[in-house]
Design a protein around this motif. Structure first.
Motif, mmCIF file in Angstrom:
data_model
loop_
_atom_site.group_PDB
_atom_site.id
_atom_site.type_symbol
_atom_site.label_atom_id
_atom_site.label_comp_id
_atom_site.label_asym_id
_atom_site.label_seq_id
_atom_site.Cartn_x
_atom_site.Cartn_y
_atom_site.Cartn_z
ATOM 1 N N MET A 1 -103.018 2.876 -26.997
ATOM 2 C CA MET A 1 -102.669 1.570 -27.555
ATOM 3 C C MET A 1 -101.683 0.837 -26.632
ATOM 4 N N THR A 2 -101.901 -0.443 -26.448
ATOM 5 C CA THR A 2 -101.036 -1.246 -25.599
ATOM 6 C C THR A 2 -99.635 -1.358 -26.187
ATOM 7 N N LYS A 3 -98.624 -1.141 -25.340
ATOM 8 C CA LYS A 3 -97.247 -1.295 -25.788
ATOM 9 C C LYS A 3 -96.828 -2.753 -25.660
ATOM 10 N N PRO A 4 -96.071 -3.264 -26.627
ATOM 11 C CA PRO A 4 -95.645 -4.658 -26.551
ATOM 12 C C PRO A 4 -94.719 -4.895 -25.358
ATOM 13 N N HIS A 5 -94.882 -6.016 -24.716
ATOM 14 C CA HIS A 5 -93.959 -6.451 -23.674
ATOM 15 C C HIS A 5 -92.596 -6.691 -24.326
ATOM 16 N N ASN A 6 -91.544 -6.452 -23.582
ATOM 17 C CA ASN A 6 -90.192 -6.639 -24.122
ATOM 18 C C ASN A 6 -89.990 -8.033 -24.703
ATOM 19 N N LYS A 9 -91.048 -8.100 -28.441
ATOM 20 C CA LYS A 9 -90.506 -7.144 -29.416
ATOM 21 C C LYS A 9 -89.698 -7.781 -30.547
ATOM 22 N N ASN A 70 -100.626 -9.475 -22.429
ATOM 23 C CA ASN A 70 -100.122 -8.368 -23.231
ATOM 24 C C ASN A 70 -100.297 -8.663 -24.725
ATOM 25 N N LEU A 74 -102.577 -6.708 -28.046
ATOM 26 C CA LEU A 74 -101.940 -6.140 -29.236
ATOM 27 C C LEU A 74 -102.868 -6.299 -30.434
#
Length: 224
Positions: A1-6, A9, A70, A74
């Motif tokens: 799963m793609t991690k959220p860009h900072n 957040k 990004n 999500l």
């Protein structure tokens, strides 16, 4: 799963705090259960986004593509809406090369809710600002066989009014007039109906002298 860009957040934290499973279920059903939602009514989501921008600002144009793509990966559809809102606020700073970013957004996670925002609100203004990229892009999209790209060609002028390229609009509608895809037939009618608010006689003449399918024809002359 793609991690959220900072960058995203804090917005995700705010969305999660206001999530409502019942509203989410209704929104998901409306889009044929293709995408999950947090379940936040549009007015509330707009307020959350506005507060987010007020605190964290817009992304630097150098990092824009990375941040937008990004969000597109999500799972929650709300994040694609947020990405489009960011682009809407940065469109005046985007270079001509950003058309490649918009093309990626059109062909990924494609459905009418994103296409119908991207085409008139993002592609349309970018073509106005950089007219030299318009014809080549439209030729590429029309030849692609991807009906979402073709729908975007039909709809990018929705807000052009008096500056609509009538010849181009009619050419595209005629070229796609035999398509069986619902979203193309509907878009032809919508584009013509919108332009009819500016040039009703020209649209009526085009409809009467072009072999359009019934849905396109009915939509085109709905208000004439």
């Amino acid at each position: 799963m793609t991690k959220p860009h900072n960058y995203w957040k804090p917005l995700i934290t705010a969305f999660e705090a206001h999530a409502n499973p019942e509203i989410a279920a209704g929104a998901e059903k409306y889009l044929r259960n293709q995408y999950p939602f947090y379940g936040i009514p549009s007015p509330a989501r707009a307020i959350i986004f506005k507060d987010f921008i007020k605190i964290y600002g817009l992304p630097d144009i150098v990092h824009l593509d990375e941040i937008i793509l990004n969000a597109w990966q999500l799972p929650q559809r709300d994040m694609q809406y947020a990405a489009m809102n960011v682009l809407d606020k940065t469109i005046k700073k985007m270079p001509s090369q950003s058309i490649s970013l918009l093309e990626k957004l059109i062909v990924q996670k494609s459905w009418w809710d994103t296409i119908d925002y991207i085409a008139p609100n993002l592609v349309g203004p970018l073509f106005k600002r950089y007219p030299e990229i318009r014809d080549e892009t439209i030729s590429h999209w029309m030849d692609s066989g991807n009906f979402w790209l073709q729908r975007s060609c039909l709809l990018f002028q929705l807000k052009y009014k008096q500056v609509t390229d009538e010849k181009l609009l009619f050419e595209l509608c005629a070229r796609l007039s035999d398509e069986k895809e619902f979203f193309i037939r509907k878009a032809i009618g919508w584009a013509l109906r919108q332009y009819a608010r500016t040039a009703p006689e020209q649209v009526l003449d085009f409809v009467e002298n072009t072999d359009l399918q019934l849905l396109s024809r009915k939509e085109a002359i709905k208000h004439l």
